[in-house]
Design a protein around this motif. Structure first.
Motif, PDB file in Angstrom:
ATOM      1  N   LEU A  48      30.150  29.813  31.229  1.00 52.68           N
ATOM      2  CA  LEU A  48      31.566  29.455  31.274  1.00 52.68           C
ATOM      3  C   LEU A  48      32.454  30.658  30.982  1.00 52.68           C
ATOM      4  O   LEU A  48      33.592  30.716  31.444  1.00 52.68           O
ATOM      5  N   PHE A  49      31.957  31.616  30.220  1.00 45.97           N
ATOM      6  CA  PHE A  49      32.715  32.830  29.922  1.00 45.97           C
ATOM      7  C   PHE A  49      33.086  33.554  31.215  1.00 45.97           C
ATOM      8  O   PHE A  49      34.240  33.933  31.422  1.00 45.97           O
ATOM      9  N   PHE A  50      32.121  33.737  32.095  1.00 46.96           N
ATOM     10  CA  PHE A  50      32.362  34.455  33.348  1.00 46.96           C
ATOM     11  C   PHE A  50      33.199  33.627  34.317  1.00 46.96           C
ATOM     12  O   PHE A  50      34.081  34.163  34.997  1.00 46.96           O
ATOM     13  N   VAL A  51      32.950  32.336  34.369  1.00 47.17           N
ATOM     14  CA  VAL A  51      33.759  31.447  35.212  1.00 47.17           C
ATOM     15  C   VAL A  51      35.210  31.461  34.723  1.00 47.17           C
ATOM     16  O   VAL A  51      36.152  31.482  35.522  1.00 47.17           O
ATOM     17  N   GLY A  52      35.387  31.472  33.413  1.00 44.06           N
ATOM     18  CA  GLY A  52      36.733  31.514  32.847  1.00 44.06           C
ATOM     19  C   GLY A  52      37.477  32.766  33.234  1.00 44.06           C
ATOM     20  O   GLY A  52      38.664  32.713  33.570  1.00 44.06           O
ATOM     21  N   TRP A  53      36.808  33.919  33.200  1.00 41.88           N
ATOM     22  CA  TRP A  53      37.475  35.165  33.599  1.00 41.88           C
ATOM     23  C   TRP A  53      37.861  35.150  35.068  1.00 41.88           C
ATOM     24  O   TRP A  53      38.924  35.659  35.446  1.00 41.88           O
ATOM     25  N   ILE A  54      37.031  34.553  35.907  1.00 43.71           N
ATOM     26  CA  ILE A  54      37.374  34.451  37.327  1.00 43.71           C
ATOM     27  C   ILE A  54      38.594  33.563  37.513  1.00 43.71           C
ATOM     28  O   ILE A  54      39.518  33.887  38.275  1.00 43.71           O
ATOM     29  N   LEU A  55      38.643  32.431  36.798  1.00 50.40           N
ATOM     30  CA  LEU A  55      39.802  31.538  36.901  1.00 50.40           C
ATOM     31  C   LEU A  55      41.064  32.203  36.353  1.00 50.40           C
ATOM     32  O   LEU A  55      42.155  32.020  36.916  1.00 50.40           O
ATOM     33  N   ILE A  56      40.941  32.965  35.269  1.00 52.46           N
ATOM     34  CA  ILE A  56      42.096  33.686  34.733  1.00 52.46           C
ATOM     35  C   ILE A  56      42.617  34.672  35.779  1.00 52.46           C
ATOM     36  O   ILE A  56      43.823  34.793  35.993  1.00 52.46           O
ATOM     37  N   PHE A  57      41.707  35.374  36.428  1.00 54.59           N
ATOM     38  CA  PHE A  57      42.104  36.334  37.468  1.00 54.59           C
ATOM     39  C   PHE A  57      42.882  35.637  38.583  1.00 54.59           C
ATOM     40  O   PHE A  57      43.939  36.101  38.999  1.00 54.59           O
ATOM     41  N   PHE A  58      42.356  34.498  39.071  1.00 56.73           N
ATOM     42  CA  PHE A  58      43.043  33.790  40.141  1.00 56.73           C
ATOM     43  C   PHE A  58      44.335  33.135  39.654  1.00 56.73           C
ATOM     44  O   PHE A  58      45.267  32.959  40.449  1.00 56.73           O
ATOM     45  N   GLY A  59      44.399  32.790  38.386  1.00 56.75           N
ATOM     46  CA  GLY A  59      45.637  32.233  37.843  1.00 56.75           C
ATOM     47  C   GLY A  59      46.739  33.270  37.718  1.00 56.75           C
ATOM     48  O   GLY A  59      47.917  32.946  37.828  1.00 56.75           O
ATOM     49  N   LEU A  60      46.363  34.518  37.519  1.00 51.98           N
ATOM     50  CA  LEU A  60      47.349  35.589  37.376  1.00 51.98           C
ATOM     51  C   LEU A  60      47.683  36.270  38.700  1.00 51.98           C
ATOM     52  O   LEU A  60      48.709  36.951  38.789  1.00 51.98           O
ATOM     53  N   LYS A  61      46.811  36.103  39.681  1.00 49.20           N
ATOM     54  CA  LYS A  61      47.015  36.770  40.967  1.00 49.20           C
ATOM     55  C   LYS A  61      48.221  36.155  41.679  1.00 49.20           C
ATOM     56  O   LYS A  61      48.386  34.949  41.736  1.00 49.20           O
ATOM     57  N   GLU A  62      49.018  37.006  42.241  1.00 47.82           N
ATOM     58  CA  GLU A  62      50.220  36.540  42.937  1.00 47.82           C
ATOM     59  C   GLU A  62      50.000  36.384  44.406  1.00 47.82           C
ATOM     60  O   GLU A  62      49.425  37.067  45.102  1.00 47.82           O
TER      61      GLU A  62
END
Length: 62
Positions: A48-62
């Motif tokens: 979940l740590f790695f999945v979370g970082w991927i979701l954070i990246f897509f959440g911040l991507k414009e």
């Protein structure tokens, strides 16, 4: 929607990070670093740590 993805990713990353820290106790019990890495990468809560970082990246991507 992006804010929801960011918060979900943050929650997953925190959960996975806490699991990594929790499993550090296995090193004190005699487990080696390669064994620790192999064990934690097979645990779903640590992934979940790695999945979370991927979701954070897509959440911040414009």
């Amino acid at each position: 929607m992006r804010f929801f993805i960011f918060l979900t990713g943050f929650g997953f990353a925190v959960t996975g990070g806490v699991s990594f820290i929790m499993y550090f106790n296995l090193l004190a019990a005699g487990m080696t670093w390669p064994d620790y890495a192999s064990f934690t990468l097979r645990r779903p809560e640590c992934n979940l740590f790695f999945v979370g970082w991927i979701l954070i990246f897509f959440g911040l991507k414009e």
